[in-house]
Design an enzyme around this catalytic site. Sequence first.
Site, PDB file in Angstrom:
ATOM      1  N   GLY A  23      10.096   3.411  12.940  1.00 60.71           N
ATOM      2  CA  GLY A  23      10.672   2.016  12.979  1.00 60.71           C
ATOM      3  C   GLY A  23       9.990   0.909  12.066  1.00 60.71           C
ATOM      4  O   GLY A  23      10.310  -0.536  12.526  1.00 60.71           O
ATOM      5  N   ALA A  24      10.712   1.897  10.836  1.00 56.44           N
ATOM      6  CA  ALA A  24       9.884   0.838   9.550  1.00 56.44           C
ATOM      7  C   ALA A  24      12.072  -0.031   8.879  1.00 56.44           C
ATOM      8  O   ALA A  24      11.170  -0.778   8.543  1.00 56.44           O
ATOM      9  CB  ALA A  24       9.673   2.129   8.748  1.00 56.44           C
ATOM     10  N   ASN A  25      12.219  -0.320  10.228  1.00 57.39           N
ATOM     11  CA  ASN A  25      14.193  -0.982   9.519  1.00 57.39           C
ATOM     12  C   ASN A  25      13.487  -2.532  10.294  1.00 57.39           C
ATOM     13  O   ASN A  25      14.461  -3.379  10.154  1.00 57.39           O
ATOM     14  CB  ASN A  25      15.780  -0.556  10.336  1.00 57.39           C
ATOM     15  CG  ASN A  25      14.798  -0.311  12.236  1.00 57.39           C
ATOM     16  OD1 ASN A  25      14.752   0.248  12.735  1.00 57.39           O
ATOM     17  ND2 ASN A  25      15.387  -1.608  12.254  1.00 57.39           N
ATOM     18  N   GLY A  27      11.079  -5.893  11.628  1.00 54.52           N
ATOM     19  CA  GLY A  27       9.832  -6.292  12.013  1.00 54.52           C
ATOM     20  C   GLY A  27       8.626  -6.455  11.023  1.00 54.52           C
ATOM     21  O   GLY A  27       8.756  -5.758  10.353  1.00 54.52           O
ATOM     22  N   GLY A  29       7.625  -3.397  10.919  1.00 53.21           N
ATOM     23  CA  GLY A  29       7.409  -2.018  10.131  1.00 53.21           C
ATOM     24  C   GLY A  29       8.434  -2.048   8.754  1.00 53.21           C
ATOM     25  O   GLY A  29       7.725  -1.548   8.131  1.00 53.21           O
ATOM     26  N   SER A 152      -1.669  -2.897  20.879  1.00 48.77           N
ATOM     27  CA  SER A 152      -1.243  -4.463  20.882  1.00 48.77           C
ATOM     28  C   SER A 152      -2.370  -5.270  21.011  1.00 48.77           C
ATOM     29  O   SER A 152      -3.394  -4.487  22.410  1.00 48.77           O
ATOM     30  CB  SER A 152      -0.177  -4.467  21.544  1.00 48.77           C
ATOM     31  OG  SER A 152       0.228  -6.103  22.297  1.00 48.77           O
ATOM     32  N   TYR A 177       4.230  -1.639  29.776  1.00 44.86           N
ATOM     33  CA  TYR A 177       4.382  -2.021  28.756  1.00 44.86           C
ATOM     34  C   TYR A 177       2.380  -1.862  27.345  1.00 44.86           C
ATOM     35  O   TYR A 177       2.098  -1.503  27.173  1.00 44.86           O
ATOM     36  CB  TYR A 177       5.300  -3.091  27.631  1.00 44.86           C
ATOM     37  CG  TYR A 177       4.784  -3.477  26.354  1.00 44.86           C
ATOM     38  CD1 TYR A 177       5.252  -3.068  25.639  1.00 44.86           C
ATOM     39  CD2 TYR A 177       4.100  -4.747  25.732  1.00 44.86           C
ATOM     40  CE1 TYR A 177       5.408  -3.183  23.961  1.00 44.86           C
ATOM     41  CE2 TYR A 177       3.285  -5.314  25.300  1.00 44.86           C
ATOM     42  CZ  TYR A 177       4.276  -4.157  23.944  1.00 44.86           C
ATOM     43  OH  TYR A 177       4.081  -4.060  21.822  1.00 44.86           O
TER      44      TYR A 177
END
Length: 329
Positions: A23-25, A27, A29, A152, A177
């Site tokens: 998820g590096a693209n 926020g 990440g 979280s 979640y």
Amino acid sequence: MPQARWDHTRIPNQAGKLAVVTGANSGLGWHISLQLARQGAHVVMACRDKARAMQAMDAIRAEVPDARLSFQALDLASLDKVRACAAALAAAHPRVDLLVNNAGVMFLPYALSADGFEIQMACNHLGHFLLTGLLLPQLAQAPAARIVTMSSGFNHYGRLPQGGFKGQPGYSRHRAYCDTKLANIVFARALSSRLARAGSHIASVAAHPGYAATNLQFGAANLSASPWLAGLSRASMRLSNALLAQPASMGALPALYAATEPGVKSGDYIGPDGFQESRGYPKLVDAPKRARDADQVARFWAQSEQATGFRYDDAALNGETDQRVVRLR
Ligand SMILES: NC(=O)c1ccc[n+]([C@@H]2O[C@H](COP(=O)([O-])OP(=O)(O)OC[C@H]3O[C@@H](n4cnc5c(N)ncnc54)[C@H](OP(=O)(O)O)[C@@H]3O)[C@@H](O)[C@H]2O)c1
């Protein structure tokens, strides 16, 4: 323990290290990738959308022109795609120094993944459970490998799934979640114990960001069937982010600390030091009580192995099995 105000300027030199960030693209990440690349790491940005990943790389290169970045396709919602990602990573990189299990989705309406698991649990936990196991041979090649898993503060409201991962009748997407984020901290801590027992030098650490303004808060609105409700949800999240959230660059600090600070120990859990751990600089924090029930953790682990078809036995934990996938289902 962290000294006061540990920030990205304190990240040690990462030259020669290979980091995989899921998820590096977007926020957190993206900020994790930026700071690792700034300190010289080669960052593999494992993302589900190539165009978004390329845009994210351009944005990093605008700040760090000599950044070493690669793209690797990864869709955590499909175990076959996770296996394909791990195989491609293994072929390209014989050694992985750092794996950051960061990608996540929040409050999505009920849906099943490609493998028939509740979608949030599939993306946030099961995909990372399998990816981590499959990368153990490459992590074992690094002298001081670390696995960082993003949880979280919502983990305090979660319950560990004990009856499989398909979701319950009367499903609450908010509760689901929270369950995934409890799964993340439990995975990181149980993995740490298992690695130590097997004699592996790989460290497993958990982090949480507090509350940071990212795209996470908009994922559910983007899937809403009602444009009116979607607009309302977006507007309220924008307001909440503006009033209450810290910037994503701050939210990335606990994971960066967990990933790079020499004093961090396997099994540690790092979060922000401010009001109710919602903001601030990295410090060691306590895992929720619900992460500590040994019987529940054991059942949850066995079900995760069953669901993913990956068994974390001693050989796997020591990276002695290559792409070992035991089909248990
Ligand atoms: N922001 C916060 O306040 C907060 C608080 C507590 C915990 N966290 C945790 O922090 C992590 C990062 O979230 P963020 O806040 O940075 O949110 P974000 O900006 O929405 O980033 C989430 C990333 O995960 C990726 N992703 C989603 N589903 C995926 C899938 N099936 N396969 C591969 N990648 C997928 C997204 O890709 P796309 O761009 O393609 O959608 C995106 O790159 C999550 O684990 C989240 O639970 C965040």
